[in-house]
Scaffold this active site. Sequence first.
Site, PDB file in Angstrom:
ATOM      1  N   ASN A 209       0.843  -1.200   0.000  1.00 55.40           N
ATOM      2  CA  ASN A 209       0.000   0.000   0.000  1.00 55.40           C
ATOM      3  C   ASN A 209       0.880   1.252   0.000  1.00 55.40           C
ATOM      4  OD1 ASN A 209       0.542   0.823   2.827  1.00 55.40           O
ATOM      5  ND2 ASN A 209      -0.428  -1.148   3.271  1.00 55.40           N
ATOM      6  N   ASP A 278      -4.529  -5.885   5.181  1.00 57.91           N
ATOM      7  CA  ASP A 278      -5.671  -6.595   5.789  1.00 57.91           C
ATOM      8  C   ASP A 278      -5.841  -7.981   5.187  1.00 57.91           C
ATOM      9  OD1 ASP A 278      -6.392  -4.555   7.505  1.00 57.91           O
ATOM     10  OD2 ASP A 278      -7.559  -3.533   5.962  1.00 57.91           O
ATOM     11  N   LYS A 288       8.514 -18.101  -9.480  1.00 59.32           N
ATOM     12  CA  LYS A 288       7.878 -17.011 -10.213  1.00 59.32           C
ATOM     13  C   LYS A 288       6.710 -17.541 -11.064  1.00 59.32           C
ATOM     14  CE  LYS A 288       8.780 -13.327 -13.441  1.00 59.32           C
ATOM     15  NZ  LYS A 288       9.594 -12.913 -14.572  1.00 59.32           N
ATOM     16  N   PHE A 323      -4.465   4.466  14.349  1.00 59.30           N
ATOM     17  CA  PHE A 323      -4.693   5.453  13.301  1.00 59.30           C
ATOM     18  C   PHE A 323      -5.833   4.983  12.420  1.00 59.30           C
ATOM     19  CE2 PHE A 323      -1.344   8.686  13.314  1.00 59.30           C
ATOM     20  CZ  PHE A 323      -0.611   8.212  14.381  1.00 59.30           C
ATOM     21  N   LYS A 337     -13.685   1.981  15.240  1.00 58.53           N
ATOM     22  CA  LYS A 337     -12.384   1.312  15.426  1.00 58.53           C
ATOM     23  C   LYS A 337     -11.885   1.472  16.864  1.00 58.53           C
ATOM     24  CE  LYS A 337     -11.200   1.630  10.596  1.00 58.53           C
ATOM     25  NZ  LYS A 337     -10.476   2.284   9.523  1.00 58.53           N
ATOM     26  N   LYS A 341     -11.320  -2.040  18.731  1.00 55.39           N
ATOM     27  CA  LYS A 341      -9.936  -2.429  19.008  1.00 55.39           C
ATOM     28  C   LYS A 341      -9.522  -2.097  20.445  1.00 55.39           C
ATOM     29  CE  LYS A 341      -8.949  -1.753  14.130  1.00 55.39           C
ATOM     30  NZ  LYS A 341      -7.958  -2.211  13.167  1.00 55.39           N
TER      31      LYS A 341
HETATM   32  N1  CTP Z   1      -4.342  -2.337  11.988  1.00 53.87           N
HETATM   33  C1  CTP Z   1      -3.899  -3.456  12.648  1.00 53.87           C
HETATM   34  N2  CTP Z   1      -3.937  -4.671  12.030  1.00 53.87           N
HETATM   35  C2  CTP Z   1      -4.413  -4.800  10.775  1.00 53.87           C
HETATM   36  C3  CTP Z   1      -4.897  -3.651  10.108  1.00 53.87           C
HETATM   37  C4  CTP Z   1      -4.851  -2.428  10.738  1.00 53.87           C
HETATM   38  O1  CTP Z   1      -3.463  -3.353  13.790  1.00 53.87           O
HETATM   39  N3  CTP Z   1      -4.418  -5.977  10.183  1.00 53.87           N
HETATM   40  C5  CTP Z   1      -4.285  -1.051  12.690  1.00 53.87           C
HETATM   41  C6  CTP Z   1      -3.610   0.077  11.903  1.00 53.87           C
HETATM   42  O2  CTP Z   1      -2.223   0.126  12.167  1.00 53.87           O
HETATM   43  C7  CTP Z   1      -4.308   1.310  12.417  1.00 53.87           C
HETATM   44  C8  CTP Z   1      -5.706   0.813  12.799  1.00 53.87           C
HETATM   45  O3  CTP Z   1      -5.592  -0.615  12.909  1.00 53.87           O
HETATM   46  O4  CTP Z   1      -3.712   1.833  13.574  1.00 53.87           O
HETATM   47  C9  CTP Z   1      -6.763   1.119  11.787  1.00 53.87           C
HETATM   48  O5  CTP Z   1      -6.332   0.664  10.512  1.00 53.87           O
HETATM   49  P1  CTP Z   1      -7.280   0.789   9.253  1.00 53.87           P
HETATM   50  O6  CTP Z   1      -6.611   0.172   8.070  1.00 53.87           O
HETATM   51  O7  CTP Z   1      -7.768   2.211   9.149  1.00 53.87           O
HETATM   52  O8  CTP Z   1      -8.530  -0.065   9.759  1.00 53.87           O
HETATM   53  P2  CTP Z   1      -8.966  -1.540   9.578  1.00 53.87           P
HETATM   54  O9  CTP Z   1      -9.222  -2.077  10.935  1.00 53.87           O
HETATM   55  O10 CTP Z   1      -8.019  -2.311   8.704  1.00 53.87           O
HETATM   56  O11 CTP Z   1     -10.388  -1.336   8.895  1.00 53.87           O
HETATM   57  P3  CTP Z   1     -10.744  -0.960   7.348  1.00 53.87           P
HETATM   58  O12 CTP Z   1      -9.542  -1.321   6.525  1.00 53.87           O
HETATM   59  O13 CTP Z   1     -11.939  -1.785   7.087  1.00 53.87           O
HETATM   60  O14 CTP Z   1     -11.038   0.525   7.342  1.00 53.87           O
END
Ligand code: CTP
Length: 402
Positions: A209, A278, A288, A323, A337, A341
């Site tokens: 990303n 995610d 490959k 974040f 969130k 969390k």
């Molecule tokens: N985060 C995490 N573990 C993951 C994905 C995200 O700990 N597998 C943490 C990120 O570091 C951030 C927070 O969760 O501090 C929110 O991340 P974000 O990508 O905005 O949220 P998601 O929970 O992944 O939800 P979505 O992608 O559906 O918005």
Amino acid sequence: MEKRKTVVLGVTGSIAAYKAAEITSRLMKLNVDVRVIQTEGGAQFITPLTLETLSRAPVYGDQFSRETPYDVEHIALAKLADVFLVAPATANFIAKAANGVADDLLTTTYLATLAPVLIAPAMNVNMLTHPATEQNIRVLKERGVLFVEPEEGLLACGDVGRGRLAPVESIVSAVIALLEPKQDLAGKRILVTAGPTKESIDPVRFLSNHSSGKMGFSLAKAAAKRGAKVTLITGPVSLTTPAGVERVSITSSAELCEAVESRFSGCDALIMAAAPADFTVRNSAEHKIKKNGNDGLTLELVPTQDILKKVGQQKKHQLVMGFAAETQNMEENALAKLEKKNLDFIAANDVAAKDRGFAVDTNEITLYSRSGKKEQSGLKAKDEIADWLLDRLSAAWAEQQK
Ligand code: CTP
């Protein structure tokens, strides 16, 4: 302040140059020595005599003057500086600094100094927002130059907009913060995560990303400066490890999870600025993947562990900050969130907006706290956002002490 520190103050040709007198006077009252360098333009707006009287030292202007013949002047001044401040700074000075032009005493000293550099711009709004000036400021920020941002208001030319020199108070506080960084995080162990992860598709390809890691690195740097013992767990980014910070490099979301979990019980705060994937690829290929005629390729993605959610369940004394990078419904998503969390804080930003989020040096955060508080940072350099966020963490610890 114990040992007297020295600020080298550059005064350039802006109508705000008269405020250099107050800056000098305030710093002197705080026991800080000031050595003034005036550009030719600067000397048109305020007399050297005024600044000499206030700084109780000669004002330097002409690089080739023979009045102080014993030293190579720009090198001596560059070494003398504990902080190199330019206030007010014109578009011209900023352009020269960004391009390494050294054609007078101020710009040669700027190039020669190793001291932290702080610039307080003052100019017409159109000059400030000209793409050339914006780019020059961006280049300088990327090189670690700090800015005291100009304010909005009625400008000397009669225009209304951004460009007015920041209040003297803010400039002086920024200098003092550089001269004696507060140690309010001494004794705290802070775990910071930064950057993207890479999920392997085959030995040469990956899913990732846009995270640049800049926010996490700024947080690690600021926390270490304020006395914390910092471990920075980072995905693949090309950023230098800040001084005094322990760096742990990871690649995948699973590795990040392992690195955070194994250190969580030993920390006082976790700041999760990383952008872990995610989803990861189920059974990434050992060799490959070859093109097969005109056939497409289907990847099967499986969810990764939600790291924050997992450690949020193990939370004891730790403060945890997450974040939320959102492109829509920021508040609703961020608060969900925070809850899901089990966080103490969630720093939300709108990554769809210009100047915020990935790869840029500025950001604007809305911070939601477990206590129900909502605070806005305003648009700031990521280094300043870092201090702003750490101020909130520090305040939460102070509150716990009561
Ligand atoms: N985060 C995490 N573990 C993951 C994905 C995200 O700990 N597998 C943490 C990120 O570091 C951030 C927070 O969760 O501090 C929110 O991340 P974000 O990508 O905005 O949220 P998601 O929970 O992944 O939800 P979505 O992608 O559906 O918005």
